[in-house]
Write a protein that holds these residues in place. Structure first.
Motif, mmCIF file in Angstrom:
data_model
loop_
_atom_site.group_PDB
_atom_site.id
_atom_site.type_symbol
_atom_site.label_atom_id
_atom_site.label_comp_id
_atom_site.label_asym_id
_atom_site.label_seq_id
_atom_site.Cartn_x
_atom_site.Cartn_y
_atom_site.Cartn_z
ATOM 1 N N LEU A 104 0.812 -1.211 0.000
ATOM 2 C CA LEU A 104 0.000 0.000 0.000
ATOM 3 C C LEU A 104 0.848 1.265 0.000
ATOM 4 C CD1 LEU A 104 -2.368 -1.146 2.861
ATOM 5 C CD2 LEU A 104 -2.972 -1.049 0.439
ATOM 6 N N ASP A 149 -3.463 5.078 0.010
ATOM 7 C CA ASP A 149 -4.431 3.979 0.006
ATOM 8 C C ASP A 149 -5.117 3.811 1.359
ATOM 9 O OD1 ASP A 149 -3.816 3.281 -2.653
ATOM 10 O OD2 ASP A 149 -2.158 2.013 -1.979
ATOM 11 N N LEU A 150 -4.562 4.415 2.407
ATOM 12 C CA LEU A 150 -5.141 4.293 3.741
ATOM 13 C C LEU A 150 -6.293 5.274 3.897
ATOM 14 C CD1 LEU A 150 -1.870 4.173 5.870
ATOM 15 C CD2 LEU A 150 -3.121 2.267 4.833
ATOM 16 N N ASN A 151 -7.267 4.896 4.717
ATOM 17 C CA ASN A 151 -8.364 5.827 4.969
ATOM 18 C C ASN A 151 -7.918 6.885 5.980
ATOM 19 O OD1 ASN A 151 -8.609 4.730 7.565
ATOM 20 N ND2 ASN A 151 -10.293 3.383 6.987
ATOM 21 N N VAL A 156 -7.304 0.115 6.360
ATOM 22 C CA VAL A 156 -7.963 -0.396 5.159
ATOM 23 C C VAL A 156 -9.093 -1.326 5.593
ATOM 24 C CG1 VAL A 156 -5.932 -0.263 3.671
ATOM 25 C CG2 VAL A 156 -6.366 -2.346 4.961
ATOM 26 N N CYS A 211 -10.914 -4.983 4.748
ATOM 27 C CA CYS A 211 -10.763 -6.274 4.097
ATOM 28 C C CYS A 211 -12.109 -6.982 4.200
ATOM 29 C CB CYS A 211 -9.663 -7.088 4.790
ATOM 30 S SG CYS A 211 -9.194 -8.597 3.906
ATOM 31 N N SER A 215 -10.789 -6.645 0.211
ATOM 32 C CA SER A 215 -10.482 -5.480 -0.593
ATOM 33 C C SER A 215 -10.305 -5.858 -2.052
ATOM 34 C CB SER A 215 -9.186 -4.856 -0.087
ATOM 35 O OG SER A 215 -8.699 -3.906 -0.984
ATOM 36 N N TYR A 238 -1.511 -6.776 4.639
ATOM 37 C CA TYR A 238 -1.514 -5.422 4.102
ATOM 38 C C TYR A 238 -0.309 -4.723 4.695
ATOM 39 C CZ TYR A 238 -6.312 -6.377 2.707
ATOM 40 O OH TYR A 238 -7.428 -6.908 2.120
#
Length: 73
Positions: A13, A17-19, A24, A26, A28, A61
């Motif tokens: 990642l 890509d992280l919130n 994240v 899953c 995903s 991840y």
């Protein structure tokens, strides 16, 4: 006789890509999973250690080398 096991999927990642909470969800699509046959959705905190394993499917991840959580550039 034991059956051979396959290695868990690894999803690399970028920080973007992280919130907003550094994690994240899953399953995903980034891991190549289709939602119809996936497990319940779980939030995984990647920012805390840089790598996390899904407790359901074992997908790993991890942040790419040099990526810093919180720098969503």
């Amino acid at each position: 006789m034991s059956s051979p096991t396959s290695a868990p999927a690894v999803v690399e990642l970028a920080a973007r890509d992280l919130n907003a909470h550094g994690g994240v969800i899953c399953p995903s699509p980034k891991a190549g999973m289709q939602l119809w046959n996936g497990h319940p959705r779980v939030f995984l905190d990647v920012a805390k250690t840089g790598e996390v394993h899904c407790p359901y499917c074992g997908t790993v991840y991890r942040l790419r080398a040099g990526e810093q959580p919180g720098h969503h550039g």
